[in-house]
Design an enzyme around this catalytic site. Structure first.
Site, PDB file in Angstrom:
ATOM      1  N   GLU A 127       0.799  -1.246   0.000  1.00  0.00           N
ATOM      2  CA  GLU A 127       0.000   0.000   0.000  1.00  0.00           C
ATOM      3  C   GLU A 127       0.824   1.284   0.000  1.00  0.00           C
ATOM      4  OE1 GLU A 127      -2.863  -0.269   3.171  1.00  0.00           O
ATOM      5  OE2 GLU A 127      -3.840  -2.008   2.297  1.00  0.00           O
ATOM      6  N   ASN A 169       2.183  -5.124  -3.233  1.00  0.00           N
ATOM      7  CA  ASN A 169       0.768  -5.411  -2.975  1.00  0.00           C
ATOM      8  C   ASN A 169      -0.004  -4.126  -2.694  1.00  0.00           C
ATOM      9  OD1 ASN A 169      -1.231  -7.546  -2.406  1.00  0.00           O
ATOM     10  ND2 ASN A 169      -1.140  -6.879  -0.261  1.00  0.00           N
ATOM     11  N   HIS A 205     -10.243  -5.923  -2.472  1.00  0.00           N
ATOM     12  CA  HIS A 205     -11.336  -5.714  -1.505  1.00  0.00           C
ATOM     13  C   HIS A 205     -12.435  -4.991  -2.282  1.00  0.00           C
ATOM     14  CE1 HIS A 205      -8.952  -7.065   1.837  1.00  0.00           C
ATOM     15  NE2 HIS A 205      -7.991  -6.223   1.539  1.00  0.00           N
ATOM     16  N   GLU A 232      -6.111 -10.579  -1.369  1.00  0.00           N
ATOM     17  CA  GLU A 232      -6.964 -10.342  -0.187  1.00  0.00           C
ATOM     18  C   GLU A 232      -8.429 -10.246  -0.576  1.00  0.00           C
ATOM     19  OE1 GLU A 232      -5.522  -7.045   2.209  1.00  0.00           O
ATOM     20  OE2 GLU A 232      -3.433  -7.559   1.819  1.00  0.00           O
ATOM     21  N   ASP A 234     -12.170 -10.086  -1.015  1.00  0.00           N
ATOM     22  CA  ASP A 234     -13.467 -10.170  -0.340  1.00  0.00           C
ATOM     23  C   ASP A 234     -14.418  -9.238  -1.071  1.00  0.00           C
ATOM     24  OD1 ASP A 234     -12.387  -7.790   0.770  1.00  0.00           O
ATOM     25  OD2 ASP A 234     -12.298  -8.591   2.803  1.00  0.00           O
TER      26      ASP A 234
HETATM   27  C1  XIL Z   1      -6.428  -6.130   8.216  1.00  0.00           C
HETATM   28  C2  XIL Z   1      -6.785  -7.297   9.115  1.00  0.00           C
HETATM   29  O1  XIL Z   1      -7.718  -8.120   8.448  1.00  0.00           O
HETATM   30  C3  XIL Z   1      -7.367  -6.778  10.412  1.00  0.00           C
HETATM   31  O2  XIL Z   1      -7.530  -7.843  11.344  1.00  0.00           O
HETATM   32  C4  XIL Z   1      -6.461  -5.715  11.021  1.00  0.00           C
HETATM   33  O3  XIL Z   1      -7.104  -5.147  12.158  1.00  0.00           O
HETATM   34  C5  XIL Z   1      -6.138  -4.630  10.025  1.00  0.00           C
HETATM   35  O4  XIL Z   1      -5.571  -5.210   8.861  1.00  0.00           O
HETATM   36  N1  XIL Z   1      -5.005  -4.498   3.605  1.00  0.00           N
HETATM   37  C6  XIL Z   1      -4.028  -5.349   4.068  1.00  0.00           C
HETATM   38  C7  XIL Z   1      -4.301  -6.236   5.235  1.00  0.00           C
HETATM   39  O5  XIL Z   1      -2.963  -5.463   3.452  1.00  0.00           O
HETATM   40  O6  XIL Z   1      -3.169  -6.462   6.025  1.00  0.00           O
HETATM   41  C8  XIL Z   1      -5.422  -5.684   6.084  1.00  0.00           C
HETATM   42  O7  XIL Z   1      -5.724  -6.641   7.089  1.00  0.00           O
HETATM   43  C9  XIL Z   1      -6.620  -5.334   5.250  1.00  0.00           C
HETATM   44  C10 XIL Z   1      -6.282  -4.280   4.220  1.00  0.00           C
END
Ligand code: XIL
Length: 297
Positions: A127, A169, A205, A232, A234
């Protein structure tokens, strides 16, 4: 095949999930994770605050719990994440300039060395690009150490674990837009100059729609000579959820260098989001989204 991991493997891909160490004693949770997935990411336990709680004093027990479980059950591991502006330990938040740069590179070296040989792919930097139309870097204390902090991190990671694939990422990179183009230009520059980078992670996401150029975006990164991983995934619950999951799965399978998909949790009740974005409901039942993914694999 009848599970996500085995079906993906038939296509030369993996299908993974994020695991939280604190949930591993839940037999429904760990049973689904073991049955369905063949790539594991620690949801929080390998981040900077977890692995280096005080400077140069490392703590691997929570990460090891997940890594050892994965390996003992025949699964591979995505390392997440060596450097990220969020979830930095307090001591690192108080550093800047060369002190922060040196601490960051030391962190990369120590953690990647510790896990050498056990990690399939590392999110070396997470990020680092800004949202919106600039296409540039996000402002952060790491960025203020100099624009070359990302390549310095990749070089340190390669030296520490030459066998791991090294990924950049990020999120909101799921179509062709200013942010993903900024990353695209960085990757192209890294490849041209021999900075070691092997893969780009698209967090994915997602809400209730998906960019129409999702596959084209994967393809343009692949055409630079890097692998692409959906890291990641969802998707907000709604009438489109199963369709969007299927679109993502088909897009990845359509690009030879898209090597796998990871969903960010097991059941809706395990998610960091409250909009029921995962493949299993709170009771561990397969949702329509699960079936749509399995059918696409
Ligand atoms: C999130 C986790 O799912 C949570 O449990 C934590 O509180 C915060 O981080 N991008 C990412 C992940 O790269 O590491 C994040 O994970 C979600 C967004």
């Amino acid at each position: 095949a009848s599970t996500l991991g085995a079906s993906a493997a038939e296509k030369g891909r993996y299908f993974g999930t994020a695991i939280a160490a604190g949930r591993m004693s839940d037999s429904t949770y760990i049973g689904i994770a073991n049955r369905e997935f063949n790539m594991i990411t620690a949801e929080n336990e390998m981040k900077w605050d977890a692995t280096e709680p005080s400077q140069n004093s490392f703590s691997y027990s929570r990460g090891d719990q997940i890594v050892n479980w994965a390996r003992n059950n025949g699964k591979q591991v995505r390392g997440h994440a060596l450097l990220w502006h969020a979830q930095m330990p307090g001591w690192a938040q108080n550093l800047s300039g060369s002190a922060l740069r040196n601490a960051a590179i030391n962190h990369v070296t120590k953690v990647a060395t510790y896990y050498r040989g056990k990690v399939h792919s590392w999110d070396v930097v997470n990020e680092a690009f800004a949202d919106g139309g600039s296409g540039g870097r996000r402002d952060s204390s790491l960025q203020r150490t100099g624009n070359d902090w990302i390549e310095a991190a990749f070089r340190a990671a390669r030296a520490a674990d030459p066998g791991a694939k090294l990924c950049y990422n990020d999120y909101n990179t799921d179509g062709i837009n200013a942010k993903s183009t900024g990353i695209y230009n960085m990757v192209r520059d890294f490849k041209a100059r021999g900075v070691p980078i092997d893969c780009v992670g698209l967090q994915s996401h997602l809400g209730t729609s998906i960019a129409s150029d999702y596959q084209a975006n994967i393809q343009r990164f692949a055409d630079l000579g890097v692998d692409v991983q959906i890291t990641e995934l969802d998707v907000q619950q709604g009438s489109n959820q199963a369709n969007i999951y299927q679109t993502v799965t088909r897009a990845c399978l359509a690009v030879a260098r898209c090597t796998g998909i990871t969903v960010w949790g097991v059941r809706d009740t395990d998610s960091w989001r409250s909009d029921n974005p995962l493949l299993f409901d709170g009771s561990g039942n397969k949702k329509a989204a699960y079936t749509s993914v399995l059918n696409a694999l």
